[in-house]
Write an enzyme that holds these catalytic residues in place. Structure first.
Site, PDB file in Angstrom:
ATOM      1  N   THR A  24       0.847   2.247  12.959  1.00 16.88           N
ATOM      2  CA  THR A  24       1.251   1.408  14.094  1.00 16.88           C
ATOM      3  C   THR A  24       2.638   0.817  13.839  1.00 16.88           C
ATOM      4  OG1 THR A  24       0.221  -0.578  13.178  1.00 16.88           O
ATOM      5  CG2 THR A  24      -1.144   0.787  14.625  1.00 16.88           C
ATOM      6  N   LYS A  48      -2.147   9.345   6.552  1.00 18.37           N
ATOM      7  CA  LYS A  48      -2.113   8.008   7.163  1.00 18.37           C
ATOM      8  C   LYS A  48      -2.845   8.172   8.495  1.00 18.37           C
ATOM      9  CE  LYS A  48      -0.365   3.708   7.801  1.00 18.37           C
ATOM     10  NZ  LYS A  48      -0.418   2.537   6.917  1.00 18.37           N
ATOM     11  N   GLY A 106      -3.415  -2.039   7.358  1.00 22.29           N
ATOM     12  CA  GLY A 106      -3.784  -3.424   7.062  1.00 22.29           C
ATOM     13  C   GLY A 106      -4.849  -3.481   5.974  1.00 22.29           C
ATOM     14  N   LYS A 159       0.832  -1.222   0.000  1.00 18.20           N
ATOM     15  CA  LYS A 159       0.000   0.000   0.000  1.00 18.20           C
ATOM     16  C   LYS A 159       0.858   1.260   0.000  1.00 18.20           C
ATOM     17  CE  LYS A 159      -2.317  -0.688   3.789  1.00 18.20           C
ATOM     18  NZ  LYS A 159      -1.798  -2.017   4.214  1.00 18.20           N
ATOM     19  N   GLY A 191      10.720  -4.573  -6.215  1.00 18.71           N
ATOM     20  CA  GLY A 191      11.965  -3.805  -6.083  1.00 18.71           C
ATOM     21  C   GLY A 191      11.749  -2.304  -6.165  1.00 18.71           C
TER      22      GLY A 191
HETATM   23  N1  ATP Z   1       7.006  -3.110  -5.320  1.00 18.75           N
HETATM   24  C1  ATP Z   1       7.809  -3.250  -4.265  1.00 18.75           C
HETATM   25  N2  ATP Z   1       9.136  -3.271  -4.404  1.00 18.75           N
HETATM   26  C2  ATP Z   1       9.960  -3.422  -3.352  1.00 18.75           C
HETATM   27  N3  ATP Z   1       9.563  -3.560  -2.119  1.00 18.75           N
HETATM   28  C3  ATP Z   1       8.258  -3.550  -1.910  1.00 18.75           C
HETATM   29  C4  ATP Z   1       7.296  -3.389  -2.954  1.00 18.75           C
HETATM   30  N4  ATP Z   1       6.058  -3.407  -2.410  1.00 18.75           N
HETATM   31  C5  ATP Z   1       6.258  -3.583  -1.110  1.00 18.75           C
HETATM   32  N5  ATP Z   1       7.560  -3.674  -0.804  1.00 18.75           N
HETATM   33  C6  ATP Z   1       8.146  -3.898   0.531  1.00 18.75           C
HETATM   34  O1  ATP Z   1       7.312  -4.800   1.212  1.00 18.75           O
HETATM   35  C7  ATP Z   1       7.064  -4.355   2.524  1.00 18.75           C
HETATM   36  C8  ATP Z   1       5.596  -4.104   2.707  1.00 18.75           C
HETATM   37  O2  ATP Z   1       5.172  -3.091   1.789  1.00 18.75           O
HETATM   38  P1  ATP Z   1       4.348  -1.845   2.303  1.00 18.75           P
HETATM   39  O3  ATP Z   1       4.991  -1.249   3.512  1.00 18.75           O
HETATM   40  O4  ATP Z   1       4.129  -0.931   1.145  1.00 18.75           O
HETATM   41  O5  ATP Z   1       2.997  -2.601   2.725  1.00 18.75           O
HETATM   42  P2  ATP Z   1       1.695  -1.975   3.274  1.00 18.75           P
HETATM   43  O6  ATP Z   1       0.598  -2.633   2.528  1.00 18.75           O
HETATM   44  O7  ATP Z   1       1.803  -0.507   3.179  1.00 18.75           O
HETATM   45  O8  ATP Z   1       1.656  -2.450   4.786  1.00 18.75           O
HETATM   46  P3  ATP Z   1       1.047  -1.712   6.083  1.00 18.75           P
HETATM   47  O9  ATP Z   1      -0.251  -2.388   6.357  1.00 18.75           O
HETATM   48  O10 ATP Z   1       2.079  -1.990   7.128  1.00 18.75           O
HETATM   49  O11 ATP Z   1       0.912  -0.240   5.793  1.00 18.75           O
HETATM   50  C9  ATP Z   1       7.913  -3.110   2.726  1.00 18.75           C
HETATM   51  O12 ATP Z   1       9.104  -3.472   3.339  1.00 18.75           O
HETATM   52  C10 ATP Z   1       8.143  -2.601   1.325  1.00 18.75           C
HETATM   53  O13 ATP Z   1       9.372  -1.903   1.205  1.00 18.75           O
HETATM   54 MG    MG Z   2       1.971   0.886   4.565  1.00 19.83          MG
END
Ligand code: ATP
Ligand code: MG
EC number: 6.3.3.3
Length: 218
Positions: free
Chosen positions: A37, A33, A108, A14, A200
């Site tokens: 958390t 945001k 989440g 996200k 990535g």
């Molecule tokens: N396209 C991507 N390339 C590289 N790393 C990624 C990519 N998408 C996600 N990640 C990595 O995966 C992990 C989870 O991604 P992200 O933090 O964006 O998830 P989220 O859905 O925002 O989670 P949260 O519910 O904690 O906000 C992070 O460490 C992020 O750097």
């Molecule tokens: Mg996030």
């Protein structure tokens, strides 16, 4: 326009998607945001990642909680009273008056509670007076058809508009499921895949991220 970025799970991308949407947006952009958390007061939150990737500076964190848990659970453990989602909605509407785009990253998935009454991002959206749409970030691989379908069904049952699905992290060489899901996700959910974030992308420097991000969307 307000875009609410939800996901099929935590850790699906996200934050990276929100950063990419911020780069793609034209005009002024603010990111909210409502509940962060899993970070201490002096640690980096999702908004810091969004700043690092997109360079955006209009960033608004509602409440920060230390435990890496759902906001309602983390707040209970910390003895903190979470602001009602109506308060977040009012602040988001306010930002929408002075910005062309407001991006709101949930915590989440869609049914995760954001306040003491257990109201979630869908409940928050119901309080908005500015036009909005949901973006659902989904995993690329096996299992995502069910999770994306459930999330879309939850939004639809509440009558909430969905802009599209975004694959949060698509490997350069997709496996069989990842390849087939690109076609099956729209068929199963009835929602188009409007973006594919390459795996990535979160490690790119800001210049490369900003140059590439617009090409990840339809
Ligand atoms: N396209 C991507 N390339 C590289 N790393 C990624 C990519 N998408 C996600 N990640 C990595 O995966 C992990 C989870 O991604 P992200 O933090 O964006 O998830 P989220 O859905 O925002 O989670 P949260 O519910 O904690 O906000 C992070 O460490 C992020 O750097
Ligand atoms: Mg996030």
């Amino acid at each position: 326009m307000i875009l609410l970025i939800t996901g099929t799970d935590t850790g699906v991308g996200k934050t990276v998607t929100t950063a990419a949407l911020a780069v793609r947006a034209t005009g002024s952009v603010a990111v909210v945001k409502p509940a962060q958390t899993g970070v201490a007061p002096d640690e980096q939150g999702d908004l810091d990642d969004i700043h690092r990737l997109s360079g955006l500076t209009k960033l608004h964190e509602g409440i920060r909680l230390r435990d890496p848990l759902a906001p309602t659970t983390a707040a209970r453990r910390e003895g903190v009273r979470l602001p009602p989602v109506a308060v977040h909605a009012k602040a988001i509407d306010e930002l929408a008056r002075t910005n062309d785009t407001v991006l709101v990253e949930g915590a989440g998935g869609i049914l995760v509670g954001l306040d003491a009454e257990g109201n979630n991002l869908a409940d928050l959206a119901a309080h908005l007076t500015t036009p909005f749409g949901f973006v659902v970030v989904a995993r690329a691989g096996l299992g995502t058809l069910n999770h994306a379908g459930l999330t879309v069904e939850a939004l639809r049952s509440r009558g909430l508009p969905i802009e599209g699905l975004v694959i949060g992290s698509l490997p350069a060489e997709p496996d069989l499921a990842e390849e087939c899901n690109l076609e099956d996700l729209p068929a199963v959910t009835g929602v188009p895949v409007i973006g594919r974030i390459p795996a990535g992308a979160g490690s790119l420097d800001q210049e490369a991220f900003k140059a590439a991000a617009p090409s990840w969307f339809e």
